[in-house]
Design an enzyme around this catalytic site. Structure first.
Site, PDB file in Angstrom:
ATOM      1  N   GLY A 105       4.512  -2.753  -3.801  1.00 22.17           N
ATOM      2  CA  GLY A 105       5.740  -1.964  -3.957  1.00 22.17           C
ATOM      3  C   GLY A 105       6.409  -2.133  -5.309  1.00 22.17           C
ATOM      4  N   HIS A 140      -0.611  -9.962   6.774  1.00 18.01           N
ATOM      5  CA  HIS A 140       0.053  -9.268   5.670  1.00 18.01           C
ATOM      6  C   HIS A 140       1.149 -10.167   5.109  1.00 18.01           C
ATOM      7  CE1 HIS A 140       2.245  -6.303   3.336  1.00 18.01           C
ATOM      8  NE2 HIS A 140       1.194  -5.508   3.453  1.00 18.01           N
ATOM      9  N   GLU A 186       4.038  -9.561   4.179  1.00 20.29           N
ATOM     10  CA  GLU A 186       5.368  -9.327   4.760  1.00 20.29           C
ATOM     11  C   GLU A 186       5.511 -10.058   6.093  1.00 20.29           C
ATOM     12  OE1 GLU A 186       5.183  -5.062   4.490  1.00 20.29           O
ATOM     13  OE2 GLU A 186       5.242  -5.215   2.307  1.00 20.29           O
ATOM     14  N   LYS A 225       3.614   0.673   7.526  1.00 18.80           N
ATOM     15  CA  LYS A 225       4.675  -0.334   7.696  1.00 18.80           C
ATOM     16  C   LYS A 225       5.727   0.205   8.691  1.00 18.80           C
ATOM     17  CE  LYS A 225       3.535  -2.117   3.160  1.00 18.80           C
ATOM     18  NZ  LYS A 225       3.939  -2.814   1.934  1.00 18.80           N
ATOM     19  N   GLU A 263      -4.132  -8.656  -1.569  1.00 19.76           N
ATOM     20  CA  GLU A 263      -2.865  -8.011  -1.930  1.00 19.76           C
ATOM     21  C   GLU A 263      -1.978  -9.025  -2.649  1.00 19.76           C
ATOM     22  OE1 GLU A 263      -1.906  -4.343   0.732  1.00 19.76           O
ATOM     23  OE2 GLU A 263      -1.025  -6.122   1.599  1.00 19.76           O
ATOM     24  N   SER A 320       0.498  -1.333  -4.916  1.00 19.97           N
ATOM     25  CA  SER A 320       0.819  -0.219  -5.813  1.00 19.97           C
ATOM     26  C   SER A 320      -0.389   0.658  -6.163  1.00 19.97           C
ATOM     27  CB  SER A 320       1.485  -0.741  -7.100  1.00 19.97           C
ATOM     28  OG  SER A 320       2.717  -1.355  -6.802  1.00 19.97           O
ATOM     29  N   ASN A 367      -1.303   1.870   5.274  1.00 19.66           N
ATOM     30  CA  ASN A 367      -0.426   1.019   6.087  1.00 19.66           C
ATOM     31  C   ASN A 367       0.984   1.594   6.011  1.00 19.66           C
ATOM     32  OD1 ASN A 367       1.085  -0.997   7.258  1.00 19.66           O
ATOM     33  ND2 ASN A 367       0.709  -2.534   5.654  1.00 19.66           N
TER      34      ASN A 367
HETATM   35  P1  13P Z   1       2.251  -0.488  -1.721  1.00 21.05           P
HETATM   36  O1  13P Z   1       1.038   0.375  -1.828  1.00 21.05           O
HETATM   37  O2  13P Z   1       3.495   0.250  -1.362  1.00 21.05           O
HETATM   38  O3  13P Z   1       2.398  -1.360  -2.918  1.00 21.05           O
HETATM   39  O4  13P Z   1       2.000  -1.487  -0.467  1.00 21.05           O
HETATM   40  C1  13P Z   1       0.819  -2.203  -0.409  1.00 21.05           C
HETATM   41  C2  13P Z   1       0.720  -2.842   0.915  1.00 21.05           C
HETATM   42  O5  13P Z   1       1.464  -3.764   1.221  1.00 21.05           O
HETATM   43  C3  13P Z   1      -0.261  -2.297   1.856  1.00 21.05           C
HETATM   44  O6  13P Z   1      -0.473  -3.151   2.927  1.00 21.05           O
END
Ligand code: 13P
Length: 265
Positions: free
Chosen positions: A190, A110, A112, A27, A184, A227, A25
């Site tokens: 992150g 997601h 976010e 983003k 997640e 992560s 992803n």
């Molecule tokens: P990271 O791998 O950067 O922690 O992000 C995970 C994520 O949100 C994937 O959708």
């Protein structure tokens, strides 16, 4: 079975009945040049592996063209879809448009989007319906925040997020083979602090049990995100109920992405 202490334990055999799914992803990152880099990778040819790259929507069509002759394992996915299907909704992109641009998978729910764009559980279920209607496999993200985890609310939060999803799948008799759940935990995204493989396994098992009475529930893929890197993917993917990974940061670089693909399944 009793094993004398001086004998090594037999290796645990994980029999995989579901194809492993690794999703990158991007983003709000990436550009045409990154698409070219990913399109030029020689991906493994492995009938037990699906790789999905989810660039920003404007890059879907270019990436699709670029990967045309690459490995059959490789697919592209969208990061988001409109809750609407057509009409006066400036800036929105429908599931059908994503399909025509080449998306075979679509991330929805997601954290976010839930946090910054007020996405609701009901809205996520509607988006899932839109994706399925457009022949795109939804990757439905669920997960608890740090506070919810500290308050021992992880399972109830996940159940509440899954409930409208499950209802819609039941109502339309959708096979679980067509959807993916991404677990997640927000505190792991992150943060360089992934869930331990044991903890992730417990939650994945819970998700699987929650969905067990749906059609083809044994085919439901539940993937872990938060992560994931080259260093931890092996142990996470070795867990029996972890069917793959949803990767953010490490999916922005061809070396780190290739490094976390399982070498043997
Ligand atoms: P990271 O791998 O950067 O922690 O992000 C995970 C994520 O949100 C994937 O959708």
């Amino acid at each position: 079975m009793f094993s004398p202490p001086w004998l090594p334990l037999p290796p645990v055999l994980v029999i995989r009945m579901r194809r492993c799914l690794i999703v990158g992803n991007w983003k709000l990152n990436g550009d045409f040049a990154l698409c070219e880099q990913f399109a030029n990778i020689v991906y493994p040819i492995n009938p037990s592996l699906d790789i999905v790259i989810c660039p920003p929507a404007v890059l879907l069509q270019s990436l699709k063209e670029m990967i045309k002759h690459n490995s059959a394992c490789l697919h592209i996915g969208a990061q988001e879809v409109s809750i609407e299907t057509q009409g006066a909704f400036t800036g929105e992109i429908s599931a059908k448009m994503l399909y025509e641009a080449g998306a075979q998978y679509g991330i929805i729910g997601h954290s976010e989007r839930r946090q910054h764009f007020a996405e609701t559980d009901q809205g996520v279920a509607k988006k899932m319906f839109n994706l399925l209607s457009a022949h795109i496999s939804p990757i439905v993200c669920v997960g608890e925040s740090k506070i919810e985890r500290d308050n021992q609310e992880t399972l109830s939060v996940i159940a509440a997020q899954l409930s409208p999803i499950k209802r819609m799948l039941q109502q339309h008799r959708v096979s679980c083979a067509k959807i993916v759940i991404g677990y997640e935990p927000l505190w792991a995204i992150g943060s360089d602090q992934p869930a331990t493989p044991d903890l992730a396994q417990q939650i994945h098992r819970y998700i699987r049990e929650y969905m067990v009475d749906l059609p083809d529930s044994e085919a439901l893929r539940v993937i872990y995100g938060g992560s994931v890197t080259t260093d931890n993917s092996g142990l996470l993917l070795a867990m029996p109920d972890i069917d793959g990974a949803l990767v953010g940061g490490a999916s922005l670089n061809t070396d780190s992405f290739l490094g976390l693909l399982p070498s043997a399944l």
